[in-house]
Design a protein around this motif. Sequence first.
Motif, PDB file in Angstrom:
ATOM      1  N   CYS A 276      21.322   6.794  85.548  1.00 12.03           N
ATOM      2  CA  CYS A 276      20.729   7.636  84.517  1.00 12.03           C
ATOM      3  C   CYS A 276      21.452   7.437  83.193  1.00 12.03           C
ATOM      4  CB  CYS A 276      20.845   9.092  84.952  1.00 12.03           C
ATOM      5  SG  CYS A 276      20.191  10.245  83.741  1.00 12.03           S
TER       6      CYS A 276
ATOM      7  N   CYS B 293      22.832  11.348  82.166  1.00  8.58           N
ATOM      8  CA  CYS B 293      23.984  11.974  82.818  1.00  8.58           C
ATOM      9  C   CYS B 293      24.839  10.962  83.582  1.00  8.58           C
ATOM     10  CB  CYS B 293      23.540  13.116  83.734  1.00  8.58           C
ATOM     11  SG  CYS B 293      22.720  12.572  85.255  1.00  8.58           S
TER      12      CYS B 293
ATOM     13  N   CYS C 234      15.453  11.446  87.216  1.00  4.32           N
ATOM     14  CA  CYS C 234      16.800  11.741  87.691  1.00  4.32           C
ATOM     15  C   CYS C 234      16.767  13.127  88.327  1.00  4.32           C
ATOM     16  CB  CYS C 234      17.771  11.727  86.513  1.00  4.32           C
ATOM     17  SG  CYS C 234      19.456  12.159  86.991  1.00  4.32           S
TER      18      CYS C 234
ATOM     19  N   CYS D 216      19.551  15.612  86.403  1.00  2.21           N
ATOM     20  CA  CYS D 216      19.363  16.219  85.082  1.00  2.21           C
ATOM     21  C   CYS D 216      17.907  16.270  84.653  1.00  2.21           C
ATOM     22  CB  CYS D 216      20.204  15.483  84.033  1.00  2.21           C
ATOM     23  SG  CYS D 216      19.545  13.879  83.566  1.00  2.21           S
TER      24      CYS D 216
HETATM   25 ZN   LIG Z   1      20.477  12.245  84.915  1.00  2.34          ZN
END
Ligand SMILES: [Zn+2]
Length: 105
Positions: A63, A66, A92, A95
Amino acid sequence: MGKMAGRSDLKKIALERVERLLDFASSVFKRRPDLAHRYAELAWKIKTRYNLRLPRRFKRKFCRKCQSFWAPGETCRVRLRPSSPPHLAITCLKCGYVQRIPYKE
Ligand SMILES: [Zn+2]
């Protein structure tokens, strides 16, 4: 041609490190997800430091928001969107960030 590594060499080496880190991340994820995320984070730091353009195959590995390592079905969800243009939508699960990757063929 001197012995000093040029900038493009440095980038090449950095890219190899990113690739290796992501390989490590894939191989340890089942046993040590925390370690996998740590590797993904490191890979991201290297990417940012050297301002690397990651090849397509890396985009679905972690990701960008994050820095979680993405294991399909576990830390991310992958959907093929046939809408134009066709793309992969990777969500994701940590997040909620959605990465869209143009899909060819
Ligand atoms: Zn993420």
